[in-house]
Motif scaffolding. Structure first.
Motif, PDB file in Angstrom:
ATOM      1  N   ARG A  62      -3.062  11.790   7.517  1.00 50.58           N
ATOM      2  CA  ARG A  62      -1.877  12.395   7.009  1.00 50.58           C
ATOM      3  C   ARG A  62      -0.725  12.575   7.848  1.00 50.58           C
ATOM      4  O   ARG A  62       0.015  13.614   8.291  1.00 50.58           O
ATOM      5  N   ASN A  63      -0.208  11.326   8.357  1.00 47.53           N
ATOM      6  CA  ASN A  63       1.112  11.400   9.293  1.00 47.53           C
ATOM      7  C   ASN A  63       2.087  11.095   8.753  1.00 47.53           C
ATOM      8  O   ASN A  63       2.595   9.722   8.404  1.00 47.53           O
ATOM      9  N   ILE A  64       3.057  11.933   8.270  1.00 50.12           N
ATOM     10  CA  ILE A  64       4.249  11.762   7.558  1.00 50.12           C
ATOM     11  C   ILE A  64       5.520  12.107   8.366  1.00 50.12           C
ATOM     12  O   ILE A  64       5.398  13.232   8.729  1.00 50.12           O
ATOM     13  N   VAL A  65       6.063  11.398   8.712  1.00 54.06           N
ATOM     14  CA  VAL A  65       7.432  11.614   9.512  1.00 54.06           C
ATOM     15  C   VAL A  65       8.890  11.647   8.883  1.00 54.06           C
ATOM     16  O   VAL A  65       9.079  10.931   7.941  1.00 54.06           O
ATOM     17  N   ALA A  66       9.382  12.608   9.017  1.00 51.22           N
ATOM     18  CA  ALA A  66      10.816  12.803   8.415  1.00 51.22           C
ATOM     19  C   ALA A  66      11.621  13.276   9.544  1.00 51.22           C
ATOM     20  O   ALA A  66      11.312  13.909  10.452  1.00 51.22           O
ATOM     21  N   GLN A  81      12.556  16.333   1.775  1.00 47.31           N
ATOM     22  CA  GLN A  81      11.337  17.182   1.640  1.00 47.31           C
ATOM     23  C   GLN A  81      10.674  17.142   0.525  1.00 47.31           C
ATOM     24  O   GLN A  81       9.396  17.056   0.860  1.00 47.31           O
ATOM     25  N   ALA A  82      11.034  16.653  -0.617  1.00 40.17           N
ATOM     26  CA  ALA A  82      10.482  17.046  -1.838  1.00 40.17           C
ATOM     27  C   ALA A  82       9.476  15.647  -2.006  1.00 40.17           C
ATOM     28  O   ALA A  82       8.194  15.538  -2.129  1.00 40.17           O
ATOM     29  N   PHE A  83      10.020  14.407  -1.316  1.00 44.45           N
ATOM     30  CA  PHE A  83       9.254  13.088  -1.158  1.00 44.45           C
ATOM     31  C   PHE A  83       8.218  13.448  -0.223  1.00 44.45           C
ATOM     32  O   PHE A  83       6.984  12.980  -0.482  1.00 44.45           O
ATOM     33  N   ARG A  89       0.643  15.215  -1.194  1.00 41.88           N
ATOM     34  CA  ARG A  89      -0.089  15.821  -1.954  1.00 41.88           C
ATOM     35  C   ARG A  89      -1.087  14.635  -2.686  1.00 41.88           C
ATOM     36  O   ARG A  89      -2.337  14.497  -2.936  1.00 41.88           O
ATOM     37  N   ARG A  90      -0.359  13.431  -2.617  1.00 45.60           N
ATOM     38  CA  ARG A  90      -1.023  12.526  -3.434  1.00 45.60           C
ATOM     39  C   ARG A  90      -1.941  11.597  -2.524  1.00 45.60           C
ATOM     40  O   ARG A  90      -2.849  10.855  -2.882  1.00 45.60           O
ATOM     41  N   LEU A  91      -1.493  11.401  -1.231  1.00 47.26           N
ATOM     42  CA  LEU A  91      -2.521  10.935  -0.193  1.00 47.26           C
ATOM     43  C   LEU A  91      -3.840  11.757  -0.316  1.00 47.26           C
ATOM     44  O   LEU A  91      -4.949  11.051  -0.151  1.00 47.26           O
ATOM     45  N   VAL A 154       7.751   7.117  -3.741  1.00 47.75           N
ATOM     46  CA  VAL A 154       6.326   7.656  -3.540  1.00 47.75           C
ATOM     47  C   VAL A 154       5.416   6.539  -4.067  1.00 47.75           C
ATOM     48  O   VAL A 154       4.202   6.337  -3.536  1.00 47.75           O
ATOM     49  N   ASP A 155       5.519   6.320  -5.329  1.00 47.65           N
ATOM     50  CA  ASP A 155       4.483   5.222  -5.997  1.00 47.65           C
ATOM     51  C   ASP A 155       4.570   4.063  -5.102  1.00 47.65           C
ATOM     52  O   ASP A 155       3.486   3.308  -4.956  1.00 47.65           O
TER      53      ASP A 155
END
Length: 396
Positions: A62-66, A81-83, A89-91, A154-155
Motif C-alpha cells: 500500500r505504497n501510494i505517493v502523491a 486526494q480522492a484518487f 481502498r481497492r488495493l 484508478v481502473d
C-alpha cells in the motif's frame, strides 16, 4: 495523510515500545526503531487500533505517493486526494494485489510541483489536453506516451498492477515497473493489455519538478489560510515533537501530511495563528524558517542504529548543521552522509556525498571526488565552502 489522533498514537507507542523517536521515510511513511521482541505484539495491536493496518495481507504494497500539497493550492491541475483514497481502498479489496512485491509503489501526480525522488513502479501524472485533464501513464519512471481519462484512471492503474503480477509469472521476471519497462516484450505486453484504457497523450511538462524542501509558509487556496512546512532535522521527530505537531493540527484543524523530503506539512492553517504555531514548534526545537542548518541534509541510521555503519553519521550531520545554521541554502542543494559504502536509503545525485570508512570520510562534491579518509572537520569545511560557493580545497 495522517490524522492528529493517529500521530498521537504513534508518539505514545514509540515512547512505550520503541526508542521514543518517530522517523519519517523518503516514501512519506513512518518508521519506529529499537523495538524489543517482547513488545512487538503490543505495538502492532496499538497500530491496528489507530487504523494503520486495514489489511495485514496488503500492507507492504500500500505504497501510494502523491504531492504532500494535494488539494492545498500548489499549482495542481487536479486534486489527487480522492484518487489516492479510492486506489488504497481497492488495493485492499483485491486479493491479487497482495501478490505484488514488497515496496511496489504507485504515484498519483496532480500536475503541480513534484517532490518524490523514486522511480515509482506505476505512476499517473495530470496533463492538460485542449483544456481537458488527462493522466499520463509512466512505468518504472519511463513515460509511456499514452494517457488515460480521469474517470478511468484508478481502473487503469489497478489493471496495470494486475498485469505486472501476470507478466512476472509469464516471463519469470520481477514484477517491478522499472524491470518491465526495460524489457520490450514485457512492456509491450503490458500496453497491449491496457489498450482499452489508453489514448495518445502529450508528455508532461517536467519544468514543475522541484524536488526541494519548501520550508516555511506558502499560500493556500483558502482565503485567510496558509500552508506551513517546519524543518524536521534528519527526518526524525521525538515523541514530544510528534505530540506537539498533533496538538497543533487538532487545535487549528490543520491537515497533516507526511512528505518525501522526510518532513511534515501543515495544510490549511489560519494565517492569523502562524505566530502562535511557529512559537509552539520552536519550543520543541522545530524551526520554521529553514535556517537551522538541516535543510537538504540527509543521513542514514548510523552506528547508533545500524551494525554496518562505521561512524555516528547522525551526530556528524548535526555538527555539520550547526556549522551551516543561519544560512539560506540554495534550492536543490543536498548533502548525503552515509555510514558505509552501501549508502542505504540515500538520494542519488546529492551536491555533497560523505561516505564513512574505518579511517574517516570519502567526499564527493558535485560528482567530483575530493578526498578519501579525510577527517570530519575537513569534510565539514569543504561542504560549508561548497554551500557558500567558495572554491573547494582538497584535503587528504
Amino acid at each position: 495523510m495522517i490524522t492528529p489522533s493517529q500521530l498521537t498514537a504513534v508518539a505514545e507507542l514509540s515512547a512505550s515500545f520503541a526508542d521514543g523517536n518517530v522517523d519519517i521515510t523518503s516514501r512519506s511513511n513512518i518508521q519506529l526503531r529499537g523495538i524489543q521482541t517482547k513488545d512487538l505484539s503490543s505495538l502492532v495491536h496499538g497500530l491496528e487500533l489507530a487504523g494503520f493496518i486495514p489489511s495485514p495481507l496488503h500492507d507492504r504494497v500500500r505504497n501510494i505517493v502523491a504531492s504532500p500539497f494535494a488539494g492545498l493550492g500548489f499549482g495542481e491541475i487536479l486534486d489527487t486526494q480522492a484518487f489516492v483514497r479510492e486506489l488504497d481502498r481497492r488495493l485492499v479489496a483485491d486479493q491479487v494485489m497482495a501478490g505484488l512485491p514488497p515496496k511496489f509503489s504507485f504515484a498519483i501526480d496532480g500536475g503541480g510541483p513534484w517532490f518524490g525522488r523514486d522511480r515509482d513502479d506505476l505512476a499517473i501524472r495530470a496533463v492538460n489536453v485542449d483544456n481537458t485533464p488527462l493522466f499520463h501513464l509512466a512505468i518504472g519512471g519511463t513515460l509511456s506516451g499514452f494517457g488515460v481519462r480521469v474517470d478511468r484512471a484508478v481502473d487503469c492503474i489497478l489493471e496495470s498492477a494486475r498485469m505486472c503480477v501476470e507478466i512476472s509469472k509469464e516471463l519469470e521476471m520481477p514484477a517491478r515497473g522499472k524491470r518491465i519497462a526495460s524489457v520490450p516484450r514485457a512492456v509491450n505486453r503490458l500496453l497491449d493489455a491496457l489498450s482499452g484504457f489508453l489514448v495518445t497523450c502529450p508528455f508532461p511538462d517536467g519544468s514543475s519538478d522541484v524536488g526541494d524542501m519548501p520550508v516555511g509558509i506558502s499560500p493556500c487556496e483558502r482565503v485567510g489560510f496558509v500552508n506551513l512546512v517546519p524543518s524536521v532535522p534528519l527526518g526524525r521527530l521525538t515523541a514530544e515533537q510528534t505530540l506537539s505537531i498533533a496538538s497543533i493540527a487538532k487545535r487549528w484543524d490543520g491537515d497533516i501530511r507526511l512528505a518525501p523530503w522526510r518532513g511534515v506539512v501543515f495544510g490549511s492553517v489560519p494565517e492569523s495563528s502562524i505566530s502562535q504555531i511557529t512559537a509552539t514548534l520552536a519550543a520543541v526545537g522545530l524551526s520554521s524558517d529553514g535556517k537551522d542548518g538541516y535543510r537538504g541534509v540527509a543521513a542514514c541510521a548510523g552506528s547508533t542504529g545500524c551494525d554496518a555503519s562505521l561512524a555516528d553519521v547522525r551526530r556528524d550531520a548535526s555538527l555539520l548543521a550547526r556549522r551551516l545554521a543561519g544560512r539560506c541554502a540554495q534550492p536543490g542543494w543536498t548533502v548525503n552522509i552515509s555510514g558505509c559504502e552501501k549508502q542505504c536509503a540515500m538520494r542519488s545525485g546529492a551536491t555533497a556525498e560523505l561516505i564513512a570508512s574505518s579511517s574517516g570520510y570519502s567526499l564527493r562534491i558535485n560528482g567530483q571526488f575530493i578526498a578519501s579518509n579525510c577527517s570530519l572537520e575537513s569534510a565539514i569545511d569543504n561542504v560549508a565552502a561548497c554551500q557558500a560557493e567558495i572554491p573547494i580545497e582538497v584535503f587528504s
